[in-house]
Design a protein around this motif. Structure first.
Motif, PDB file in Angstrom:
ATOM      1  N   LEU B 111       1.383 -11.797  -4.204  1.00  0.00           N
ATOM      2  CA  LEU B 111       1.475 -11.026  -5.440  1.00  0.00           C
ATOM      3  C   LEU B 111       1.127  -9.567  -5.188  1.00  0.00           C
ATOM      4  O   LEU B 111       1.762  -8.657  -5.734  1.00  0.00           O
ATOM      5  CB  LEU B 111       0.507 -11.639  -6.452  1.00  0.00           C
ATOM      6  N   PHE B 114       4.017  -7.615  -3.768  1.00  0.00           N
ATOM      7  CA  PHE B 114       5.050  -7.288  -4.754  1.00  0.00           C
ATOM      8  C   PHE B 114       4.560  -6.245  -5.748  1.00  0.00           C
ATOM      9  O   PHE B 114       5.328  -5.396  -6.193  1.00  0.00           O
ATOM     10  CB  PHE B 114       5.526  -8.556  -5.463  1.00  0.00           C
ATOM     11  N   ALA B 115       3.248  -6.320  -6.087  1.00  0.00           N
ATOM     12  CA  ALA B 115       2.685  -5.326  -6.997  1.00  0.00           C
ATOM     13  C   ALA B 115       2.783  -3.939  -6.369  1.00  0.00           C
ATOM     14  O   ALA B 115       3.146  -2.964  -7.019  1.00  0.00           O
ATOM     15  CB  ALA B 115       1.236  -5.675  -7.317  1.00  0.00           C
ATOM     16  N   SER B 118       6.271  -2.427  -6.260  1.00  0.00           N
ATOM     17  CA  SER B 118       6.770  -1.839  -7.503  1.00  0.00           C
ATOM     18  C   SER B 118       6.357  -0.371  -7.617  1.00  0.00           C
ATOM     19  O   SER B 118       6.982   0.395  -8.333  1.00  0.00           O
ATOM     20  CB  SER B 118       6.286  -2.650  -8.698  1.00  0.00           C
ATOM     21  N   ILE B 119       5.287   0.021  -6.881  1.00  0.00           N
ATOM     22  CA  ILE B 119       4.910   1.438  -6.897  1.00  0.00           C
ATOM     23  C   ILE B 119       5.948   2.249  -6.114  1.00  0.00           C
ATOM     24  O   ILE B 119       6.254   3.388  -6.458  1.00  0.00           O
ATOM     25  CB  ILE B 119       3.510   1.631  -6.298  1.00  0.00           C
ATOM     26  N   MET B 121       9.006   1.836  -6.089  1.00  0.00           N
ATOM     27  CA  MET B 121      10.115   2.143  -6.988  1.00  0.00           C
ATOM     28  C   MET B 121       9.812   3.414  -7.781  1.00  0.00           C
ATOM     29  O   MET B 121      10.664   4.258  -8.013  1.00  0.00           O
ATOM     30  CB  MET B 121      10.268   0.967  -7.943  1.00  0.00           C
TER      31      MET B 121
ATOM     32  N   MET C  73      -3.322  -8.209 -10.413  1.00  0.00           N
ATOM     33  CA  MET C  73      -2.021  -8.096  -9.728  1.00  0.00           C
ATOM     34  C   MET C  73      -0.886  -8.089 -10.744  1.00  0.00           C
ATOM     35  O   MET C  73       0.082  -7.340 -10.628  1.00  0.00           O
ATOM     36  CB  MET C  73      -1.799  -9.271  -8.782  1.00  0.00           C
ATOM     37  N   MET C  74      -1.011  -8.955 -11.754  1.00  0.00           N
ATOM     38  CA  MET C  74       0.050  -9.014 -12.751  1.00  0.00           C
ATOM     39  C   MET C  74       0.127  -7.711 -13.513  1.00  0.00           C
ATOM     40  O   MET C  74       1.209  -7.249 -13.866  1.00  0.00           O
ATOM     41  CB  MET C  74      -0.216 -10.179 -13.714  1.00  0.00           C
ATOM     42  N   MET C  76      -0.481  -4.798 -12.299  1.00  0.00           N
ATOM     43  CA  MET C  76       0.269  -3.876 -11.440  1.00  0.00           C
ATOM     44  C   MET C  76       1.761  -4.185 -11.501  1.00  0.00           C
ATOM     45  O   MET C  76       2.599  -3.310 -11.688  1.00  0.00           O
ATOM     46  CB  MET C  76      -0.190  -4.011  -9.981  1.00  0.00           C
ATOM     47  N   LEU C  77       2.065  -5.472 -11.301  1.00  0.00           N
ATOM     48  CA  LEU C  77       3.467  -5.876 -11.180  1.00  0.00           C
ATOM     49  C   LEU C  77       4.214  -5.628 -12.483  1.00  0.00           C
ATOM     50  O   LEU C  77       5.315  -5.085 -12.489  1.00  0.00           O
ATOM     51  CB  LEU C  77       3.525  -7.358 -10.805  1.00  0.00           C
ATOM     52  N   VAL C  80       2.696  -1.500 -14.279  1.00  0.00           N
ATOM     53  CA  VAL C  80       3.060  -0.340 -13.456  1.00  0.00           C
ATOM     54  C   VAL C  80       4.501  -0.475 -12.975  1.00  0.00           C
ATOM     55  O   VAL C  80       5.302   0.445 -13.057  1.00  0.00           O
ATOM     56  CB  VAL C  80       2.112  -0.212 -12.252  1.00  0.00           C
ATOM     57  N   GLY C  81       4.818  -1.685 -12.480  1.00  0.00           N
ATOM     58  CA  GLY C  81       6.109  -1.852 -11.831  1.00  0.00           C
ATOM     59  C   GLY C  81       7.256  -1.994 -12.802  1.00  0.00           C
ATOM     60  O   GLY C  81       8.359  -1.537 -12.530  1.00  0.00           O
TER      61      GLY C  81
END
Lengths: 146, 333, 183
Positions: B111, B114-115, B118-119, B121, C73-74, C76-77, C80-81
């Motif tokens: 996780l 993947f987190a 996303s930064i 991006m 983490m979620m 962030m994902l 943020v993402g």
């Protein structure tokens, strides 16, 4: 639906074909020539500037100084001269200059020569920054070739 | 916690060196590989076989002026290249290169990666926007729509793996695949079932395509399509601003290859039950990276619409079906 | 880790491991405040979004300090993402509307009214914070994915169902908007 599936399968297949082509190319030998380090041999029919041909028996140029090449040249870039040495019948070449700055490599001089005395050379390393470097003394060149 | 603090710091230094060397020499490999595929030689002049070329390129980039053009958003313009580099570098901290070669064991490392991705991006988005340039803006919009589209099948595929292993820890996922390729998640015929082994290669291909797309590599490099967008979000960048974007791209490739290796190819496990180790891990990631380079020089760039269609119409349905089948197989077998 | 923070607050050396953790905690809080400040005060929309993303990152850090790594983490994902980027995307796609738009008039009451509303919100929140009996609850589960999954599908399944309804409504709304005029 069946169109969709055949689309997916056909697409994947064509992708694999592409990959196999590049993989095969990868293992084929390289065709690049490392020019300044490895100087390639020019092919026989390459048209460089003209050069004189030596007569194998006498070791002198085949040219008889008839001047046909000079007259046939459309750009007038050939200038030559000759004189009869003492006790000989034929003229001998004393000067044969080619002004390469105006030469268009048309080959009319070679065609007009009835004695097969000139031909295209294989020379291609001709880069220079001065105009005078392109006035070639072909007689001297022939002598230097030994 | 007390003494362990030095471990991540030392690893970080190691990773920075690893990252720098990789970013430099993957560029060299890329040029050499492209050359061989097109039957050229690639760089030859600087050093033996051009081996010092990356060094020369780096020196050249570093010695140039960091130009900030008029009309750009000055803060975001400077932040974007850093943002491109940091996530890839940070992700490396949780990647287990071998049994105990890992900077920081994190329970949710999948996780986390993947987190962080996303930064990355965000970097393209901000770089494209802050440049104040139409082409850069188009590039940012394209890259965001592309990344959003390809993140979905990627995450769904990861969920498949997480369900198979029952863990989000990369080290546990790799440890669960030890003992030969028949245990690897790409073909888990021994560790799971034959039915599972038949659908997993599809998952692997989906994940591979998505990771190529997520790293903005050809044929998915819509964001920097040279022939239409100059260089997209990197157009206005010179010197190390551009250099950081390039390094970020190569590092993302490395992280992607590490992730594929761990999730599908058994991590540091040797094939055929040979004793595992970090060398197997490196062999696998470099084979994958070579494949990515090979793919780049094989396929032409497609249109953005076709690209999105590929994700929404093919990859997402397939990955969802795979997820459902995996859930069913776990219950049945 | 929580005890580490308390210790650093109680005067531990700043250069010890605990001090380092405390420093990271302060950075996290700083990120939240700075991000929120940028998000609310900047006049450029993209800077607002960047501020929002920074703020979300800080919140993720706070979740991590609250021993909820999965939620961090979620955060962030998803936030943020996905959320920040979707907002940015929406702004890029939308046509910029210059000049006066209805409902956006600034009158002389705007400032005082805004101040009054935020003062009230601030007062309410501080009152809540001051009067709450803060106690450390016994740690329940490990806060990891497995535990969250178990809780969500057993004792807290109502939340799960409500979230699905919210998502369903969101999808329907998106469909209605996207298909308007297309029949």
């Amino acid at each position: 639906m069946s169109e969709y599936i055949s689309d997916v399968i056909g697409g994947s297949k064509s992708l694999l074909v592409g990959l196999s082509i590049t993989a095969r190319e990868f293992f084929k030998p390289v065709v690049t020539e490392q020019y300044p380090w490895v100087v390639p041999e020019m092919t026989e029919r390459f048209r460089g500037h003209i050069e004189l041909i030596r007569d194998e028996k006498t070791g002198k140029p085949k040219c008889i100084v008839c001047g046909m090449c000079m007259r046939s040249c459309p750009s007038g870039c050939i200038s030559l001269a000759g004189k009869k040495p003492e006790g000989e019948k034929k003229k001998a070449l004393t000067k044969y200059h080619l002004d390469f700055t105006t030469c268009s490599l048309c080959g009319t001089c070679i065609e007009s020569c009835n004695f097969g005395a000139i031909q295209f050379s294989n020379e291609y390393n001709l880069a220079s920054t001065r105009k005078e470097d392109y006035i070639f003394d072909l007689l001297k060149r022939l002598e230097e070739q030994g | 916690m007390d003494t362990n603090i030095w471990r991540p710091i030392l690893y970080l230094i190691g990773f920075m060196a690893f990252a720098g060397i990789n970013a430099a020499y993957l560029g060299w490999c890329e040029r050499k590989g492209a050359g061989r595929i097109q039957r050229r030689t690639g760089p030859m002049e600087v050093g033996f076989q051009g081996l010092l070329q990356p060094l020369a390129d780096g020196l050249k980039l570093m010695s140039k002026q960091l130009l900030v053009p008029d009309g750009v958003d000055s803060i975001l313009f400077r932040v974007a290249p850093i943002l491109a580099m940091i996530p890839a570098l940070t992700s490396m901290a949780v990647i287990p290169f071998a049994g105990n070669v890992q900077a920081r064991a994190v329970e949710l490392s999948v996780l986390l990666i993947f987190a962080l991705a996303s930064i990355g991006m965000m970097a393209v988005l901000l770089g494209g926007w802050a440049s104040g340039n139409k082409y850069s803006l188009i590039s940012a919009a394209r890259s965001v729509s592309q990344n959003l589209a390809y993140e979905i099948p990627m995450l769904v595929t990861v969920i498949t793996i997480v369900m198979l292993t029952g863990s989000m820890n990369l080290e546990e996922i790799a440890a669960a695949q030890q003992g030969g390729f028949w245990n690897w998640n790409i073909f888990p015929v021994a560790s799971h079932s034959l039915a599972q082994a038949i659908i997993m290669p599809v998952s692997f291909i989906i994940f591979f395509i998505c990771s190529v797309a997520e790293t903005n590599r050809a044929p998915f490099d819509m964001a920097e399509a040279e022939s239409e967008l100059i260089a997209g979000h990197m157009t206005e960048y010179g010197s190390m601003g551009f250099g950081l974007f390039m390094m970020g791209e190569y590092l993302n490739m490395v992280v992607g290859a590490c992730l594929i290796t761990i999730l599908f190819l058994g991590g540091w496990d040797g094939p055929l039950g040979l004793s595992g180790g970090i060398w197997w891990f490196l062999v696998k990631i470099y084979l994958l990276l070579f494949t990515v380079i090979w793919v780049r020089w094989t396929y032409p760039r497609t249109q953005i619409y076709k690209l999105l269609n590929l994700s929404w119409k093919i990859l997402i349905p397939f990955s969802l079906v795979n997820l459902l089948l995996t859930a069913a197989f776990i219950k049945v077998f | 880790m929580q005890s580490a923070i308390c210790q650093s607050a109680a005067g531990m050396s700043f250069f010890s491991a605990q001090g380092f953790v405390g420093l990271i905690f302060l950075v996290t809080i700083g990120l939240i405040i700075a991000g929120a400040f940028v998000a609310t005060t900047s006049t450029r929309l993209v800077r607002c979004i960047s501020g929002l993303a920074v703020c979300f990152t800080g919140v993720a850090g706070a979740y991590y300090f609250l021993l909820a790594p999965f939620v961090a983490m979620m955060q962030m994902l998803i936030y943020v993402g996905a959320v920040s980027i979707l907002i940015a995307f929406a702004i890029m796609m939308a046509t910029p509307e210059e000049g006066d738009t209805p409902g956006k008039k600034i009158t002389r009451f705007s400032g005082p009214l805004g101040f009054a509303v935020s003062a009230m919100a601030f007062a309410a929140l501080s009152l809540l914070a001051a009067t709450t009996d803060w106690q450390v609850f016994a740690r329940e589960g490990s806060g990891d994915m497995h535990h969250i999954g178990m809780v969500l599908l057993t004792s807290h399944s109502m939340v799960f169902e409500l979230v699905s309804i919210v998502l369903l409504v969101a999808i329907m709304g998106a469909l209605v908007i996207a298909r308007r005029g297309r029949d």
